[in-house]
Design an enzyme around this catalytic site. Structure first.
Site, PDB file in Angstrom:
ATOM      1  N   LYS A 178       0.845  -1.208   0.000  1.00 41.84           N
ATOM      2  CA  LYS A 178       0.000   0.000   0.000  1.00 41.84           C
ATOM      3  C   LYS A 178       0.872   1.246   0.000  1.00 41.84           C
ATOM      4  CE  LYS A 178      -3.887   2.394   0.290  1.00 41.84           C
ATOM      5  NZ  LYS A 178      -4.536   2.814   1.539  1.00 41.84           N
ATOM      6  N   ASN A 182       0.846   4.364  -2.584  1.00 42.92           N
ATOM      7  CA  ASN A 182       0.701   5.766  -2.176  1.00 42.92           C
ATOM      8  C   ASN A 182       1.927   6.602  -2.557  1.00 42.92           C
ATOM      9  OD1 ASN A 182      -1.049   4.613   0.690  1.00 42.92           O
ATOM     10  ND2 ASN A 182      -1.941   5.889  -0.910  1.00 42.92           N
ATOM     11  N   ASN A 196      -6.090  10.167 -10.288  1.00 43.53           N
ATOM     12  CA  ASN A 196      -5.179   9.023 -10.198  1.00 43.53           C
ATOM     13  C   ASN A 196      -4.891   8.377 -11.548  1.00 43.53           C
ATOM     14  OD1 ASN A 196      -5.268   9.484  -7.476  1.00 43.53           O
ATOM     15  ND2 ASN A 196      -6.578   7.732  -6.987  1.00 43.53           N
ATOM     16  N   SER A 247      -6.567  11.913  -5.347  1.00 45.26           N
ATOM     17  CA  SER A 247      -5.888  11.288  -4.205  1.00 45.26           C
ATOM     18  C   SER A 247      -6.008  12.171  -2.977  1.00 45.26           C
ATOM     19  CB  SER A 247      -4.407  11.061  -4.535  1.00 45.26           C
ATOM     20  OG  SER A 247      -3.699  12.300  -4.501  1.00 45.26           O
TER      21      SER A 247
END
Ligand SMILES: NC(=O)C1=CN([C@@H]2O[C@H](COP(=O)(O)OP(=O)(O)OC[C@H]3O[C@@H](n4cnc5c(N)ncnc54)[C@H](OP(=O)(O)O)[C@@H]3O)[C@@H](O)[C@H]2O)C=CC1
Ligand SMILES: CC(C)(CO)C(=O)C(=O)O
Length: 299
Positions: A178, A182, A196, A247
């Site tokens: 993850k 990110n 995104n 985001s």
């Protein structure tokens, strides 16, 4: 189950509201949101339609519950942990983005700390009202991996409240994967002011892939098996699945708010230095976001 949700902003209000359908929930947040919840209850709209009446407070000290769910921004984790440490909990669970939150919580709170990754989308749109912008999934497990009855019990409690949950034995790998996502998506979309999906076929695609690969290399040096191609595949999958999303870091920049860069790109760079891995892309992205924050007086 008695549950405290510490950080009743967007995600904490959504998750706490859903949990309140089945459990005794106390939301710890700010006014006027808390006052409105106390007066009129909490409404969840958007992709869900829920009205609940959880307890809400602005004072998170001296609380006791079976579970403390932490949903503050990563830069508030240390302060949140110190406040939670005045209370008593059988377990704590971080739903936050970024790395290091669980270790910070564990350094202050005297109970097992579980790790979680969640793909729901939430936006606090008005006092007492949170919009569910995307229905997702929760993965929860012991922060160092393996099995723990507390994780099983916590997962069952979320499932009972209608939050689809997987109990996992490999949370370190999931947290690093993850983080790679990110580290690749958040700073680039924030700097380029794009959704995104825009980074998939733009000149930024190579930068995003490089940030993901660097993060995977640091993960492996940290003893976590995450291949470069797995990290890039995760980046591409999430960017595609959330193509129209802005985001969280882009939203923070657009709101002139402090970002979570220190727990994302900054964490990759700092950990890389400890394990002697070079991370030029993450270093550049961290520096650019921090420069923006400095220019806005946010750090
Ligand atoms: N929103 C989303 O869709 C998702 C968010 N996440 C992650 O979840 C975490 C939370 O994100 P998000 O909900 O968007 O952030 P928000 O800023 O909306 O929510 C955090 C809330 O906690 C409050 N808070 C912080 N410290 C305290 C305190 N000591 N006492 C009371 N309230 C406090 C903040 O108030 P104040 O700002 O006034 O300090 C804020 O209202 C982040 O790590 C994010 O990356 C993960 C997946 C999805
Ligand atoms: C996965 C992603 C990038 C979805 O927007 C996210 O977690 C965020 O915005 O912080």
């Amino acid at each position: 189950m008695d549950i405290v949700v510490f950080g009743a902003g967007s995600l904490g209000s959504l998750v706490g509201g859903l949990l309140a359908r089945e459990h005794d929930v106390t939301l710890v947040g700010r006014n006027p949101h808390v006052e409105r919840i106390e007066g009129d209850g909490l409404t969840i709209d958007g992709q869900l339609d829920v009205r609940v009446t959880p307890t809400a407070t602005t004072d998170g000290t001296d609380l006791t519950a079976d579970l403390a769910v932490v949903a503050v921004k990563a830069f508030d984790t240390d302060a949140a942990a110190r406040t939670l440490a005045t209370g008593s909990f059988d377990a704590a669970l971080s739903l936050q983005n970024g790395m290091g939150n669980e270790a910070t919580l564990a350094s202050h709170i005297d109970c097992p700390v579980l790790a979680g990754t969640i793909t729901y989308g939430a936006m606090l749109v008005a006092p007492g009202r949170v919009e569910c912008t995307g229905i997702g999934h929760l993965v929860v497990g012991p922060r160092d991996g393996g099995t723990d009855p507390l994780a099983d019990h916590t997962g069952a409690a979320f499932d009972a409240a209608g939050i689809e949950t997987t109990v996992a034995t490999d949370m370190p790998r999931r947290l690093w994967r993850k983080l790679a996502v990110n580290a690749a998506i958040n700073p680039i979309t924030a700097l380029a002011r794009v959704e995104n999906g825009a980074i998939l076929d733009s000149p930024a695609a190579d930068i995003a892939a490089s940030a993901a690969r660097e993060t995977a290399r640091v993960a492996r040096a940290d003893g976590v098996e995450l291949a470069d191609h797995d990290a890039v595949a995760a980046l591409e999958s999430v960017a595609s699945a959330t193509a129209d999303n802005r985001s969280s870091m882009l939203q923070d920049v657009e709101n002139d708010s402090r970002t979570e860069v220190d727990a994302i790109s900054g964490y990759v760079v700092d950990r890389a230095e400890e394990v002697d891995v070079k991370t030029p892309t993450n270093r550049t992205l961290a520096g650019a976001i921090r420069a923006w924050e400095s220019g806005r007086g946010l750090r």
